[in-house]
Design a protein around this motif. Structure first.
Motif, PDB file in Angstrom:
ATOM      1  N   ASN A 112      -3.617  -2.471 -34.667  1.00 39.30           N
ATOM      2  CA  ASN A 112      -3.010  -3.525 -33.861  1.00 39.30           C
ATOM      3  C   ASN A 112      -1.543  -3.165 -33.660  1.00 39.30           C
ATOM      4  N   GLU A 113      -1.045  -3.261 -32.450  1.00 43.90           N
ATOM      5  CA  GLU A 113       0.328  -2.839 -32.193  1.00 43.90           C
ATOM      6  C   GLU A 113       1.355  -3.686 -32.949  1.00 43.90           C
ATOM      7  N   ARG A 114       0.955  -4.872 -33.420  1.00 41.46           N
ATOM      8  CA  ARG A 114       1.866  -5.734 -34.167  1.00 41.46           C
ATOM      9  C   ARG A 114       1.960  -5.344 -35.641  1.00 41.46           C
ATOM     10  N   ASP A 115       1.036  -4.539 -36.132  1.00 42.95           N
ATOM     11  CA  ASP A 115       1.030  -4.152 -37.542  1.00 42.95           C
ATOM     12  C   ASP A 115       2.271  -3.321 -37.856  1.00 42.95           C
ATOM     13  N   PHE A 116       2.781  -3.497 -39.065  1.00 41.28           N
ATOM     14  CA  PHE A 116       3.976  -2.744 -39.440  1.00 41.28           C
ATOM     15  C   PHE A 116       3.675  -1.788 -40.580  1.00 41.28           C
ATOM     16  N   CYS A 117       4.462  -0.728 -40.642  1.00 44.51           N
ATOM     17  CA  CYS A 117       4.190   0.364 -41.562  1.00 44.51           C
ATOM     18  C   CYS A 117       4.628   0.031 -42.985  1.00 44.51           C
ATOM     19  N   LEU A 118       3.732   0.280 -43.924  1.00 40.84           N
ATOM     20  CA  LEU A 118       4.029   0.140 -45.344  1.00 40.84           C
ATOM     21  C   LEU A 118       4.387   1.487 -45.963  1.00 40.84           C
ATOM     22  N   GLY A 124      20.803 -12.807 -46.316  1.00 38.64           N
ATOM     23  CA  GLY A 124      20.898 -11.665 -45.408  1.00 38.64           C
ATOM     24  C   GLY A 124      21.465 -12.095 -44.078  1.00 38.64           C
ATOM     25  N   GLY A 125      21.747 -11.122 -43.229  1.00 37.38           N
ATOM     26  CA  GLY A 125      22.233 -11.413 -41.885  1.00 37.38           C
ATOM     27  C   GLY A 125      21.142 -12.025 -41.032  1.00 37.38           C
ATOM     28  N   ILE A 126      21.555 -12.786 -40.023  1.00 40.45           N
ATOM     29  CA  ILE A 126      20.588 -13.483 -39.176  1.00 40.45           C
ATOM     30  C   ILE A 126      19.678 -12.509 -38.437  1.00 40.45           C
ATOM     31  N   ASP A 127      20.151 -11.282 -38.217  1.00 40.46           N
ATOM     32  CA  ASP A 127      19.344 -10.282 -37.519  1.00 40.46           C
ATOM     33  C   ASP A 127      18.179  -9.788 -38.375  1.00 40.46           C
ATOM     34  N   LEU A 128      18.175 -10.100 -39.671  1.00 40.69           N
ATOM     35  CA  LEU A 128      17.103  -9.652 -40.558  1.00 40.69           C
ATOM     36  C   LEU A 128      15.938 -10.643 -40.639  1.00 40.69           C
ATOM     37  N   LYS A 129      16.096 -11.812 -40.011  1.00 41.88           N
ATOM     38  CA  LYS A 129      14.995 -12.783 -40.056  1.00 41.88           C
ATOM     39  C   LYS A 129      13.681 -12.153 -39.607  1.00 41.88           C
ATOM     40  N   PHE A 130      13.750 -11.469 -38.479  1.00 42.58           N
ATOM     41  CA  PHE A 130      12.575 -10.740 -37.989  1.00 42.58           C
ATOM     42  C   PHE A 130      13.042  -9.389 -37.456  1.00 42.58           C
ATOM     43  N   PRO A 131      12.338  -8.319 -37.846  1.00 42.76           N
ATOM     44  CA  PRO A 131      11.078  -8.347 -38.594  1.00 42.76           C
ATOM     45  C   PRO A 131      11.232  -8.288 -40.118  1.00 42.76           C
ATOM     46  N   HIS A 132      12.410  -7.922 -40.607  1.00 45.39           N
ATOM     47  CA  HIS A 132      12.503  -7.540 -42.021  1.00 45.39           C
ATOM     48  C   HIS A 132      12.092  -8.648 -42.983  1.00 45.39           C
ATOM     49  N   LEU A 188      10.184 -17.843 -40.861  1.00 48.44           N
ATOM     50  CA  LEU A 188      11.607 -17.917 -40.534  1.00 48.44           C
ATOM     51  C   LEU A 188      11.859 -17.973 -39.046  1.00 48.44           C
ATOM     52  N   VAL A 189      10.883 -17.545 -38.272  1.00 48.21           N
ATOM     53  CA  VAL A 189      10.986 -17.569 -36.810  1.00 48.21           C
ATOM     54  C   VAL A 189       9.674 -18.117 -36.259  1.00 48.21           C
ATOM     55  N   ASN A 190       9.699 -18.557 -35.035  1.00 49.45           N
ATOM     56  CA  ASN A 190       8.478 -19.085 -34.394  1.00 49.45           C
ATOM     57  C   ASN A 190       7.996 -18.066 -33.373  1.00 49.45           C
ATOM     58  N   LEU A 191       7.259 -17.086 -33.847  1.00 48.19           N
ATOM     59  CA  LEU A 191       6.785 -16.033 -32.956  1.00 48.19           C
ATOM     60  C   LEU A 191       5.492 -16.444 -32.269  1.00 48.19           C
ATOM     61  N   ILE A 192       5.367 -16.057 -31.027  1.00 49.00           N
ATOM     62  CA  ILE A 192       4.088 -16.161 -30.330  1.00 49.00           C
ATOM     63  C   ILE A 192       3.397 -14.821 -30.554  1.00 49.00           C
ATOM     64  N   VAL A 193       2.560 -14.773 -31.573  1.00 49.04           N
ATOM     65  CA  VAL A 193       2.033 -13.507 -32.058  1.00 49.04           C
ATOM     66  C   VAL A 193       1.307 -12.733 -30.966  1.00 49.04           C
ATOM     67  N   ASP A 194       0.563 -13.427 -30.119  1.00 56.16           N
ATOM     68  CA  ASP A 194      -0.208 -12.727 -29.084  1.00 56.16           C
ATOM     69  C   ASP A 194       0.678 -12.003 -28.085  1.00 56.16           C
ATOM     70  N   ASP A 195       1.954 -12.444 -27.959  1.00 58.54           N
ATOM     71  CA  ASP A 195       2.870 -11.815 -27.005  1.00 58.54           C
ATOM     72  C   ASP A 195       3.731 -10.734 -27.644  1.00 58.54           C
ATOM     73  N   MET A 196       3.556 -10.520 -28.950  1.00 60.40           N
ATOM     74  CA  MET A 196       4.380  -9.539 -29.651  1.00 60.40           C
ATOM     75  C   MET A 196       4.029  -8.120 -29.247  1.00 60.40           C
ATOM     76  N   GLU A 197       5.066  -7.294 -29.162  1.00 59.50           N
ATOM     77  CA  GLU A 197       4.872  -5.870 -28.973  1.00 59.50           C
ATOM     78  C   GLU A 197       5.116  -5.183 -30.311  1.00 59.50           C
ATOM     79  N   SER A 198       4.910  -3.887 -30.344  1.00 60.24           N
ATOM     80  CA  SER A 198       5.108  -3.151 -31.582  1.00 60.24           C
ATOM     81  C   SER A 198       6.526  -3.338 -32.091  1.00 60.24           C
ATOM     82  N   GLN A 199       6.645  -3.610 -33.387  1.00 63.08           N
ATOM     83  CA  GLN A 199       7.961  -3.829 -33.990  1.00 63.08           C
ATOM     84  C   GLN A 199       8.495  -2.571 -34.650  1.00 63.08           C
ATOM     85  N   GLU A 200       7.692  -1.530 -34.692  1.00 62.35           N
ATOM     86  CA  GLU A 200       8.120  -0.303 -35.350  1.00 62.35           C
ATOM     87  C   GLU A 200       8.882   0.599 -34.389  1.00 62.35           C
TER      88      GLU A 200
END
Length: 531
Positions: free
Chosen positions: A219-225, A272-280, A195-207
């Motif tokens: 990995n700081e990009r991993d998200f909590c289950l 959903g709202g546009i703000d939910l594209k990432f990360p949700h 849904l978005v074009n992320l540059i994964v290597d530049d991502m910071e923690s999303q949590e």
């Protein structure tokens, strides 16, 4: 399958009217008869980033999932743009003959809920049930067609645990040193590219976590289950003992689990709202497809923000307005519905006094004409033969066609509203004529057409009372014995022409929060002062 041809059109009018199905060409040879009877609805798919012909897995049936609220506070008018967008999508699908199975989740376990519970010294169940009821009252006030089910996250802990186990089996989930479970984003080549074009290597923690949580992840990009229980931080009434450990679900997990439970591995449309594209929503896709190996959703629809003072409305910014604060009167609530549903859903919407005044003015105009139409059409003495009516055979079919064509073009509600007002204007013009000159067949046709359009707009209704308002109204009808006794004594004083005593008793009644109104030849009326 219901065809969407306007019921009043004569055969000649139908022959004249272009079919909305011709809006987009497609061959029916490869489709079932059900598919062939449905119109060519085009929606902007956030996944492909283009308008696409909407097609479903099962012909004529739509599996629809939408993101609901986190029930820790009242939803604000920005939130309700999303729920009104869901409503327009669903009403449009149903208008054109689809059978829609709609599921909307309720997040009733979350960090925000726990913080509010600690602040207000309230249990999780009491807080979430109170906020859930307020949300349901607001949905009713806005005339939103309810979903089939509003599942709560806490009702589906086992389903979420199963999903984590499936991800672990597929090498996409791991348990960290703090016993929490995370999704391994570096094992998913498609992560962040749906849904978005992320540059994964530049991502910071999303949590939204502390430094200790971040250190636990690989990995700081991993998200909590699944969040492991932390003594002194978590609560017993929001913690579960499960095969993957003691704790509670992460935010993203519930939607994947509940969509799968109620709609299956693959769904037709997710809103959903546009703000939910990432990360949700990106995380939903990763979880669902990582667990099942199947496509999660075929069409993603996202609505734009509601802005206030040219800034996104949100609770974190403190610039939000709840529905009841922003729309204290029933006409305000209906005006907000009209403001939202008549807008282009993908564009930002500015919530201003001027916009609300314009919406209320438009509704007042619509209501006035509809009342006049009801009065005129209630009189059956006049001929309603449409053979001689240009309104019934030309104007109304044309505007119904324009209305449906607008809906089919990515829910172009401003154009649909223009068709509605073309009928309003024609009705106003016709009713200004003398009775002998009025085209009564045309008036009947306009009345029926407006009713048909309202199947999507949903603006012709009376705003119901909330549960709290109903309780207050019931309380207001109960008059204490002390007050009725004073009213009786006041009446006796009046009968004896003892006006000073009667006035003194009136003051006593007022001090008790009531007022009494004398009715000539009848019993006095007692009401509360605040009613």
């Amino acid at each position: 399958m219901r065809l969407y041809v306007f019921t009043l059109l004569m055969a000649t009018a139908i022959a004249w009217t272009p079919s909305p199905r011709s809006f987009i060409s497609r061959s029916a040879l490869s489709m079932s008869s059900v598919e062939a009877s449905l119109p060519g609805l085009v929606l902007y798919n956030s996944k492909s980033r283009t308008k696409e012909l909407f097609q479903t897995i099962d012909p004529g049936k739509v599996k629809m999932y939408t993101c609901g609220p986190t029930v820790y506070d009242s939803a604000h008018v920005g939130n309700f743009r999303a729920f009104l967008t869901y409503d327009v999508v669903k009403r449009t699908l149903r208008y054109f003959g689809w059978d829609v199975d709609h599921i909307c989740n309720l997040t009733d376990v979350d960090d925000k809920i726990l913080l509010r519970c600690e602040r207000d010294s309230i249990s999780v169940a009491d807080l979430t049930q109170m906020c859930e009821q307020a949300f349901m009252d607001d949905l009713k006030a806005l005339n939103i067609v309810p979903a089939r089910v509003y599942p709560r996250a806490t009702q589906h802990i086992d389903d979420m645990v199963e999903l984590v186990q499936m991800l672990e089996k597929n090498g996409l989930a791991y348990q960290a040193s703090d016993s929490s479970w995370y999704y391994s984003t570096d094992k998913d080549d498609n992560y962040g590219k749906n849904l978005v074009n992320l540059i994964v290597d530049d991502m910071e923690s999303q949590e939204r976590t502390n430094a200790e949580d971040d250190l636990a992840k690989r990995n700081e990009r991993d998200f909590c289950l699944w969040k492991a229980f932390k003594e002194g931080v978590d609560r017993d009434d929001a913690t579960w003992d499960t095969p993957i450990g003691r704790g509670r679900p992460g935010w993203h997990l519930e939607c994947s689990a509940m969509a799968r439970v109620f709609l299956g591995d693959t769904i037709d449309i997710h809103c959903g709202g546009i703000d939910l594209k990432f990360p949700h929503h990106e995380n939903e896709i990763a979880q669902s497809e990582g667990a099942t190996g199947k496509a999660f959703c075929n069409c993603w629809v996202h609505n734009g923000f509601v802005n206030i003072n040219d800034e996104k409305m949100s609770k974190s910014k403190g610039n939000f307005l709840t529905l009841r604060n922003a729309c204290p009167k029933p006409d305000d609530v209906r005006a907000y519905r009209y403001l939202v549903v008549s807008s282009q859903y993908r564009n930002p919407l500015n919530f201003t006094d001027q916009a609300m005044k314009a919406a209320k003015k438009a509704l007042k105009r619509i209501d006035k004409l509809c009342q006049q139409l009801r009065e005129v059409t209630a009189n059956n003495e006049h001929s309603t033969n449409s053979n001689d009516s240009e309104i019934a055979t030309v104007l109304v079919p044309r505007e119904i066609h324009n209305f449906e064509t607008a809906l089919l073009d990515d829910l172009s509600m401003p154009r649909a509203a223009a068709s509605l007002f073309a009928l309003i204007k024609a009705g106003e013009k016709e009713l200004k004529k003398g009775e002998e000159d009025i085209d009564f067949a045309g008036i009947h046709a306009i009345n029926e057409a407006l009713t048909q359009m309202d199947k999507v707009f949903g603006i012709f209704y009376e705003v119901p009372l909330s549960e709290e308002e109903e309780a207050d109204q019931a309380d207001s009808l109960i008059v204490p014995f002390e007050v009725t006794d004073l009213v009786h004594k006041r009446q006796e004083a009046k009968d004896a022409k003892n006006w000073e005593v009667a006035d003194n008793i009136r003051h006593q009644i007022t001090d008790l929060g009531f007022k009494v109104k004398d009715v000539k030849g009848g019993e006095p009326v007692i009401t509360r002062l605040d009613s």
